[in-house]
Design a protein around this motif. Structure first.
Motif, PDB file in Angstrom:
ATOM      1  N   ARG A 135      67.737  22.208  62.163  1.00  0.00           N
ATOM      2  CA  ARG A 135      67.484  20.766  62.183  1.00  0.00           C
ATOM      3  C   ARG A 135      66.504  20.345  63.267  1.00  0.00           C
ATOM      4  N   GLU A 136      66.241  21.201  64.228  1.00  0.00           N
ATOM      5  CA  GLU A 136      65.369  20.816  65.337  1.00  0.00           C
ATOM      6  C   GLU A 136      63.903  20.986  64.956  1.00  0.00           C
ATOM      7  N   PRO A 137      63.097  19.928  65.132  1.00  0.00           N
ATOM      8  CA  PRO A 137      61.677  20.005  64.766  1.00  0.00           C
ATOM      9  C   PRO A 137      60.889  20.884  65.725  1.00  0.00           C
ATOM     10  N   THR A 157      66.710  17.546  58.231  1.00  0.00           N
ATOM     11  CA  THR A 157      68.068  17.022  58.067  1.00  0.00           C
ATOM     12  C   THR A 157      68.463  16.992  56.595  1.00  0.00           C
ATOM     13  N   ARG A 181      61.847  16.078  61.493  1.00  0.00           N
ATOM     14  CA  ARG A 181      63.292  16.076  61.722  1.00  0.00           C
ATOM     15  C   ARG A 181      64.040  15.554  60.492  1.00  0.00           C
TER      16      ARG A 181
END
Length: 302
Positions: free
Chosen positions: A218-220, A196, A192
């Motif tokens: 941005r979402e893992p 970012t 994450r």
């Protein structure tokens, strides 16, 4: 502006991708960012069927690298590659060495940024959180490291302003304290965090017309590390890291911590800050940069 054809990344383990594992190794923020620099493919294509929007990416970063390593080893490779955009993110390893010298760091970093900028490359830079805060060290141990990292960040700010770099501020308390952004070792971003960083750089480059592709998600894809993961790291790779620091930094850090305690007891702690400011002023003077240069361009989370 002309489209980006080549993107190079210089630095240490942060840029090498540590903390963002993929099959076969590490990925990291720079690789994620590279995918968002490409222009959208032209529907008509080209005569030979190639994608003229593609961006070539080379990652020259090496785990453990210090500023002088970037100047001596990575810079020549980057200059030969002739990138349009190049990231130079380094400095934390310098603070973790007994040989820390802010003047040497300033000269080396000025050489790297100056030579790349002279070739027409757009620079990406970042200031970083101090490792003492990341590791949660006791104040007498953390303060000397924080003082060192502030000095490194001041040099980065100054040179970023001099060379018109795209600068990202990553020393904010909110960034440091958000454990969801960090890997099990507490020193490197997790997936994450890397996503970012890539997304924030992408936004800044898009403002300059240098990011034609979609921003990195941005979402893992993987769950964040657990406490068990952190304990496993400490019992395996972390043990080696601690041993290396014991031979190099720890004896000096203990002396610095003792000085912190003595000055605190005497009410003279300001003298330590004054010494650091004097060393920083001398370092910036060595590369002819004023202390009143512009501050950071962007902060994490803005």
């Amino acid at each position: 502006m002309a489209p980006v054809r080549r993107f190079a990344a210089l630095g240490d383990s942060l840029t090498a991708g540590v903390g963002d594992p993929v099959e076969g190794g590490w990925r990291g923020w720079a690789a994620l960012l590279a995918g968002g620099l490409a222009r959208e493919a032209d529907e008509t294509g080209t005569a030979d069927g190639t994608d003229q929007g593609a961006v070539d990416f080379r990652n020259f970063a090496v785990s453990g690298a210090r500023t002088r390593d970037v100047a001596e080893s990575q810079l020549p490779e980057a200059l030969a590659y002739r990138p349009d955009v190049v990231s130079v993110v380094v400095g934390v390893n310098d603070t973790l060495r007994r040989t820390f010298d802010i003047a040497e760091i300033a000269v080396a970093l000025d050489r790297v940024c100056g030579q790349l900028a002279a070739e027409g490359a757009v620079l990406l830079t970042a200031c970083l959180p101090d490792p003492g805060a990341m590791l949660g060290l006791p104040p007498p141990l953390a303060r000397p490291l924080a003082r060192r990292q502030r000095a490194v960040n001041a040099v980065v700010h100054a040179l970023s302003a001099r060379y018109g770099a795209v600068h990202l501020h990553m020393a904010d308390a909110a960034w440091v304290e958000d454990r969801a952004l960090w890997s099990a070792d507490r020193l490197h971003p997790g997936e994450r965090g890397h996503r970012t960083i890539a997304a924030r750089f992408h936004a800044l480059l898009a403002e300059r017309g240098l990011a034609g592709g979609a921003p990195p998600d941005r979402e893992p894809r993987r769950p964040p590390p657990t406490r068990a993961d952190a304990l496993l790291w400490l019992a395996t790779a972390g043990t080696g890291w601690v041993v290396r620091r014991c031979h190099d930094l720890l004896p000096q850090l203990l002396r610095l911590a003792a000085a912190e305690v003595r000055h605190a007891a005497r009410g003279t702690s300001a003298r330590l800050d004054e010494r650091a400011e004097h060393a920083l002023s001398a370092a910036l003077a060595a590369v002819s940069v004023s202390m009143d240069v512009a501050g950071p361009v962007a902060r994490m989370g803005e």
